[in-house]
Scaffold this motif. Sequence first.
Motif, PDB file in Angstrom:
ATOM      1  N   CYS A  23     -34.058  58.655  23.171  1.00 26.58           N
ATOM      2  CA  CYS A  23     -32.943  58.345  23.831  1.00 26.58           C
ATOM      3  C   CYS A  23     -32.553  57.055  23.247  1.00 26.58           C
ATOM      4  CB  CYS A  23     -33.004  58.144  25.298  1.00 26.58           C
ATOM      5  SG  CYS A  23     -33.628  59.595  26.282  1.00 26.58           S
ATOM      6  N   GLU A  24     -33.247  56.238  22.631  1.00 26.56           N
ATOM      7  CA  GLU A  24     -33.296  54.990  22.166  1.00 26.56           C
ATOM      8  C   GLU A  24     -32.043  54.825  21.463  1.00 26.56           C
ATOM      9  OE1 GLU A  24     -33.928  51.581  23.085  1.00 26.56           O
ATOM     10  OE2 GLU A  24     -35.256  53.000  23.730  1.00 26.56           O
ATOM     11  N   ASP A  25     -31.583  55.781  20.491  1.00 29.85           N
ATOM     12  CA  ASP A  25     -30.455  55.315  19.494  1.00 29.85           C
ATOM     13  C   ASP A  25     -29.505  56.796  19.857  1.00 29.85           C
ATOM     14  OD1 ASP A  25     -29.481  53.895  17.262  1.00 29.85           O
ATOM     15  OD2 ASP A  25     -29.634  55.891  16.308  1.00 29.85           O
ATOM     16  N   ALA A  26     -29.227  57.063  21.014  1.00 29.06           N
ATOM     17  CA  ALA A  26     -28.302  58.145  21.368  1.00 29.06           C
ATOM     18  C   ALA A  26     -27.030  57.627  21.551  1.00 29.06           C
ATOM     19  CB  ALA A  26     -28.898  59.408  22.298  1.00 29.06           C
ATOM     20  N   ASP A  27     -25.844  58.346  21.555  1.00 27.67           N
ATOM     21  CA  ASP A  27     -24.716  57.743  21.775  1.00 27.67           C
ATOM     22  C   ASP A  27     -24.577  58.049  23.261  1.00 27.67           C
ATOM     23  OD1 ASP A  27     -23.059  57.426  19.337  1.00 27.67           O
ATOM     24  OD2 ASP A  27     -23.712  59.503  18.960  1.00 27.67           O
ATOM     25  N   LEU A  28     -25.365  59.006  23.905  1.00 25.94           N
ATOM     26  CA  LEU A  28     -25.103  59.526  25.022  1.00 25.94           C
ATOM     27  C   LEU A  28     -26.652  60.145  25.747  1.00 25.94           C
ATOM     28  CD1 LEU A  28     -23.420  59.955  27.890  1.00 25.94           C
ATOM     29  CD2 LEU A  28     -23.000  62.229  26.813  1.00 25.94           C
ATOM     30  N   HIS A  29     -27.016  59.613  27.053  1.00 26.54           N
ATOM     31  CA  HIS A  29     -28.006  60.082  27.388  1.00 26.54           C
ATOM     32  C   HIS A  29     -27.949  60.803  28.775  1.00 26.54           C
ATOM     33  CE1 HIS A  29     -32.423  59.534  29.798  1.00 26.54           C
ATOM     34  NE2 HIS A  29     -32.200  60.953  29.397  1.00 26.54           N
ATOM     35  N   LEU A  30     -28.215  62.218  29.091  1.00 24.26           N
ATOM     36  CA  LEU A  30     -27.805  62.656  30.296  1.00 24.26           C
ATOM     37  C   LEU A  30     -29.192  62.688  31.113  1.00 24.26           C
ATOM     38  CD1 LEU A  30     -25.008  65.238  29.675  1.00 24.26           C
ATOM     39  CD2 LEU A  30     -24.713  62.991  30.592  1.00 24.26           C
ATOM     40  N   ALA A  31     -29.366  62.123  32.001  1.00 23.10           N
ATOM     41  CA  ALA A  31     -30.793  62.021  32.687  1.00 23.10           C
ATOM     42  C   ALA A  31     -30.644  63.165  33.886  1.00 23.10           C
ATOM     43  CB  ALA A  31     -31.194  60.582  33.067  1.00 23.10           C
ATOM     44  N   ILE A  32     -30.378  64.416  33.425  1.00 21.57           N
ATOM     45  CA  ILE A  32     -29.943  65.375  34.587  1.00 21.57           C
ATOM     46  C   ILE A  32     -31.012  65.559  35.568  1.00 21.57           C
ATOM     47  CG2 ILE A  32     -28.290  66.668  33.023  1.00 21.57           C
ATOM     48  CD1 ILE A  32     -30.490  68.565  32.723  1.00 21.57           C
TER      49      ILE A  32
ATOM     50  N   GLY B 105     -43.790  44.453   8.272  1.00 23.55           N
ATOM     51  CA  GLY B 105     -44.222  45.641   7.636  1.00 23.55           C
ATOM     52  C   GLY B 105     -44.008  46.816   8.821  1.00 23.55           C
ATOM     53  N   ALA B 106     -44.153  46.360   9.918  1.00 25.54           N
ATOM     54  CA  ALA B 106     -44.220  47.330  11.186  1.00 25.54           C
ATOM     55  C   ALA B 106     -42.991  48.320  10.994  1.00 25.54           C
ATOM     56  CB  ALA B 106     -43.836  46.497  12.436  1.00 25.54           C
ATOM     57  N   GLY B 107     -43.129  49.689  11.234  1.00 23.87           N
ATOM     58  CA  GLY B 107     -42.195  50.580  10.955  1.00 23.87           C
ATOM     59  C   GLY B 107     -41.854  51.156   9.778  1.00 23.87           C
ATOM     60  N   THR B 108     -42.512  50.617   8.626  1.00 25.23           N
ATOM     61  CA  THR B 108     -42.099  50.700   7.365  1.00 25.23           C
ATOM     62  C   THR B 108     -42.834  51.978   6.674  1.00 25.23           C
ATOM     63  OG1 THR B 108     -43.594  49.202   6.393  1.00 25.23           O
ATOM     64  CG2 THR B 108     -41.186  48.692   6.951  1.00 25.23           C
ATOM     65  N   ASN B 109     -43.999  52.272   7.360  1.00 24.06           N
ATOM     66  CA  ASN B 109     -44.892  53.481   6.793  1.00 24.06           C
ATOM     67  C   ASN B 109     -44.416  54.693   7.258  1.00 24.06           C
ATOM     68  OD1 ASN B 109     -46.817  54.474   5.041  1.00 24.06           O
ATOM     69  ND2 ASN B 109     -48.119  54.784   6.715  1.00 24.06           N
ATOM     70  N   CYS B 110     -44.728  55.375   8.405  1.00 21.62           N
ATOM     71  CA  CYS B 110     -44.478  56.538   8.788  1.00 21.62           C
ATOM     72  C   CYS B 110     -43.249  56.396   9.661  1.00 21.62           C
ATOM     73  CB  CYS B 110     -45.842  57.339   9.558  1.00 21.62           C
ATOM     74  SG  CYS B 110     -45.715  56.609  11.466  1.00 21.62           S
ATOM     75  N   GLY B 111     -42.930  55.238  10.264  1.00 21.27           N
ATOM     76  CA  GLY B 111     -41.428  55.091  10.935  1.00 21.27           C
ATOM     77  C   GLY B 111     -41.798  55.702  12.315  1.00 21.27           C
ATOM     78  N   SER B 112     -42.932  56.156  12.750  1.00 17.75           N
ATOM     79  CA  SER B 112     -43.096  56.808  14.141  1.00 17.75           C
ATOM     80  C   SER B 112     -42.544  55.934  15.150  1.00 17.75           C
ATOM     81  CB  SER B 112     -44.227  57.280  14.466  1.00 17.75           C
ATOM     82  OG  SER B 112     -44.406  58.570  13.680  1.00 17.75           O
ATOM     83  N   CYS B 113     -43.049  54.464  14.908  1.00 19.41           N
ATOM     84  CA  CYS B 113     -42.795  53.368  16.024  1.00 19.41           C
ATOM     85  C   CYS B 113     -41.398  52.776  16.069  1.00 19.41           C
ATOM     86  CB  CYS B 113     -43.758  52.156  15.758  1.00 19.41           C
ATOM     87  SG  CYS B 113     -43.749  51.514  14.114  1.00 19.41           S
ATOM     88  N   ARG B 114     -40.605  53.318  15.085  1.00 18.70           N
ATOM     89  CA  ARG B 114     -38.999  52.659  14.951  1.00 18.70           C
ATOM     90  C   ARG B 114     -38.394  52.807  16.425  1.00 18.70           C
ATOM     91  NH1 ARG B 114     -37.669  53.286   8.771  1.00 18.70           N
ATOM     92  NH2 ARG B 114     -35.599  53.231   9.424  1.00 18.70           N
ATOM     93  N   PRO B 115     -38.433  53.894  16.945  1.00 19.06           N
ATOM     94  CA  PRO B 115     -37.703  53.686  18.412  1.00 19.06           C
ATOM     95  C   PRO B 115     -38.247  52.836  19.290  1.00 19.06           C
ATOM     96  CG  PRO B 115     -38.126  56.270  17.667  1.00 19.06           C
ATOM     97  CD  PRO B 115     -38.919  55.248  16.732  1.00 19.06           C
ATOM     98  N   ALA B 116     -39.780  52.753  19.124  1.00 23.73           N
ATOM     99  CA  ALA B 116     -40.224  51.777  20.255  1.00 23.73           C
ATOM    100  C   ALA B 116     -39.678  50.382  19.703  1.00 23.73           C
ATOM    101  CB  ALA B 116     -41.804  51.794  19.969  1.00 23.73           C
ATOM    102  N   LEU B 117     -39.624  50.041  18.412  1.00 26.33           N
ATOM    103  CA  LEU B 117     -39.425  48.639  17.878  1.00 26.33           C
ATOM    104  C   LEU B 117     -37.845  48.428  18.402  1.00 26.33           C
ATOM    105  CD1 LEU B 117     -40.716  48.714  14.201  1.00 26.33           C
ATOM    106  CD2 LEU B 117     -41.743  47.673  16.158  1.00 26.33           C
ATOM    107  N   GLY B 118     -37.198  49.424  18.234  1.00 26.10           N
ATOM    108  CA  GLY B 118     -35.627  49.255  18.869  1.00 26.10           C
ATOM    109  C   GLY B 118     -35.618  48.951  20.283  1.00 26.10           C
TER     110      GLY B 118
END
Length: 872
Positions: A202-211, A842-855
Amino acid sequence: MSEAAVRTTCAYCGVGCGIRATVTGDRQVKIEGDPDHPANRGRLCSKGTHLGETVGLDGRLLHPMIGDKRVGWDKALDLVARRFKETIARHGPDSVAFYVSGQLLTEDYYVANKLMKGFIGSGNIDTNSRLCMSSAVAGHIRAFGEDVVPASYDDLDAADLIILVGSNTAWCHPIVYQRIMAARAERGTKLVVIDPRRTETCEDADLHLAIRPGSDVALMNGLLAHCRREGLLDEAFLTAHVATPDDFWDAIEEDSDLWSVAKTCDVAPADLKQYYDLFAANPRTVTLFSQGINQALRGTDQVNAIINLHLATGRIGKPGAAPFSITGQPNAMGGREVGGLASTLAAHMDFAPENVARVGRFWSAPAMATKPGLKAVDLFRAVGEGRIKALWVMATNPAVSMPDAGRVREALAACPFVVVSDVIADTDTGRFAHVRLPATGWAEKDGTVTNSERRISRQRGLLPAPGEARPDWWIISEVGKRMGWGSAFAYERPADIYREHARLSTYQNGGARLFDIGHHAAIGNAAYDAMEPNLWGGQPFADGGFSTPDGRARLVSVRQAKLADPLKDWPLTLNTGRYRDQWHTMTRTGLSPKLARHREEPLAEINPEDAERRGIAEGDIVRVATPQGESLFRATLSEGQRRGEMFTPIHWTDRQSSGGRTGLLPRPLTDPHSGQPGFKSTPTQVEKVATEWRAFLIVRGEAPRWPEAVWTTRITVGGGALYELAGNGDPAALEKALPKGDWIEAADKARGTRRIAVIAEERMAAALFVTRDGELPSRDWLIAQLQAPSVAPTLLAARAPGAQADRGPIICVCFDIGLKTIVAAIADQRLADVAAIGKALGAGTNCGSCRPALGRILTENTAAKEVSHAAV
Ligand SMILES: Nc1nc2c(c(=O)[nH]1)N[C@H]1C(S)=C(S)[C@@H](COP(=O)(O)OP(=O)(O)OC[C@H]3O[C@@H](n4cnc5c(=O)[nH]c(N)nc54)[C@H](O)[C@@H]3O)O[C@H]1N2
Ligand SMILES: Nc1nc2c(c(=O)[nH]1)N[C@H]1C(S)=C(S)[C@@H](COP(=O)(O)OP(=O)(O)OC[C@H]3O[C@@H](n4cnc5c(=O)[nH]c(N)nc54)[C@H](O)[C@@H]3O)O[C@H]1N2
Ligand code: SF4
Ligand SMILES: [Mo]
């Protein structure tokens, strides 16, 4: 040893990323993304990146075993063939079963299905895919007449709106998520996430519906009614290509005003309106869904509610417009193609008499199964009731992953004959096996897999088979031969099987089924070896024709089921799912020290208000109980969790933890159409478990004894293991888990602290730190001491002479960067976005999996909020 890179496919998820693997030493492999593979174009997530850490021989099953005795292949195979034959002779073909997996290669899967459905003569082969996407299969068949996923990853690039429903894409399909992020950056693609939990997706979404969980049908039907009111239906497409049942629109119109839908789904009307508006404004829509939709007691209806929307608005068969059921396992799709589910036959055929006859002819089958077999939950029930007397489990760990796993264990224990084929010697399921058969694993196997977008890729062997391990197709064929069907199973190589599978797909097909890979029916061995990743089916349904007898798709009437009120004794709802860096029951990812750092313990995520009402604080040990069973977890308080709901991960087993056994908790209830269990909503209660002390133990290699405590979890670290512990009474009992050596010791009676370091062979062999109510120091530096050449003088201080700041929990596993380092850099260097963090650290620059967490860390720290341990 070879220097040349081998092009192969990732072992884990259904994204199906291409890998370039180079053997660099004895069971050492360098892993890189394959820039030429269309699924990932060179990228890999954290799990793919660290595959190299899992190819060692630690824990591998290397020899056939009967009970605890090592035997030769002949003896093991003869026994399996004899026991299956005897059981069939005495009790009929339906008294035996195979339980297989989307982690088999297509060739393995094909042979297993052929043996059961054509030669043994029973439909009793089901797969863990039943737990995974069988509702999507059932929904596709209802709507399209065939189980076809009408989308590919290119559609994500072409879409203007992507809706993720019940999918934690950032964690579970990370490279697809990165592709969505890239499309967003390039073209401004809109993103909506529909998930009761606030996940990193949800980190970078325009809208999160927590239904409200289970209200997806109301949400989709509400939108469809809105589209009808607003004139957004594709009437021409509906008239020409879709059959609409008479009562269809009545069901859709029921309680379909904005306020009623908002109330049912428990979301703000303004948010709902924004969702409708985004849908109205962007005809190029992809709705991507996974377990939040499939793993529900009305999963098939939820799937059809999504497909209805796409059919009625003509958003299908065009670039950038499709419903997209994304698959979990690397070869879930291959399994569907060979017909590995109990409810399907082979090559996208069902059990209609003409199909049974056709497949029977093609196989020259002596005993075709004429009806579907038992689906997973019923299959294990039949084992428990003694109706199934011989069971062969391949590449799956049902003692952990089935719902109501406690009953599944009882069933396995009572079954007269259990065979388990696995790569790992000691699995929770393997403990119930009479015969264990060593299969070759990812780095050694050869064959094909099909990913979520229908792309067939080669998996290629890199390393020689260790010990006596053999490919699954070989093991199954050998049993087939020994049961008396030599010529039908006389395969010499995977290519022989692939050709036969391709021939069957085209045999008397005549355009009836879209799955037709007849162009590979005569593929040569060399061409098979060199096969490039290739998509079957192109852009399905582009001409408006579907696989039904009249060529029309079907709208399916689906109504929102009544959502039950909370039960008095089980007032919470338990949702279950995955962590970013672990794979299922951890038999392989658990071997990687890097992957273990993302989440070291199984956490129960609880809304802070629910926790407070029960006196539960961050880090407490809690008992999560359902009518099926109970298990302990470490509590974490999370605002991302709706009130009344909890979340636990599926990964932990008896091998790594005294608690965290999520599989014991869900009900064995299933969707009526698909037989898929409703893993995402189990009535639950939770309470705090008092513990007097907390501790950790770091050991070189393995602890001589499992440290007994109320709470014990173990992770692999470089050079050994880390145990997190909590308990009552005298913690001195933990000393039994210490290896031999000289002790350095310090104690602070007042604070109830005790610190012991064990020295052996002039290196640190173990460190045990106990506290009653104080803090425990960071484990990082001590873990590093397991591989240090000498003994540091400051072991009991748990940090280097001259001290070093604690980095906090690891966020970026590729570069080993902790939360505190990141937070400090954000403040000191005024970092404003994820790219700036990457530049600085350097964080987030290899596999990128942590980028939502960094955000998220950025948002939280620029908003000057406290970051709790729970948030990472
Ligand atoms: N890291 C990692 N990746 C994996 C795997 C793994 O083990 N680890 N496994 C692979 C496999 S086999 C699979 S099947 C996939 C699964 O991939 P996902 O389906 O993305 O993963 P889950 O965590 O099971 O669940 C997805 C989400 O559904 C939400 N959900 C629960 N109830 C509802 C509901 O009623 N409505 C809606 N809309 N959402 C709901 C949950 O909160 C959860 O965030 O992942 C694959 N990828
Ligand atoms: N509560 C709850 N339960 C769930 C889910 C959930 O969301 N919630 N999700 C469900 C889903 S979607 C899935 S897919 C399942 C997954 O559950 P499982 O399939 O039980 O999980 P894995 O750990 O992947 O098991 C695979 C096994 O195969 C072995 N293996 C690996 N490679 C090979 C090979 O090449 N050959 C052989 N013979 N063995 C091999 C591994 O060592 C491991 O023991 O869990 C399901 N269970
Ligand atoms: S997204 Fe990650 S786990 Fe999935 S196939 Fe790609 S590298 Fe492997
Ligand atoms: Mo799955």
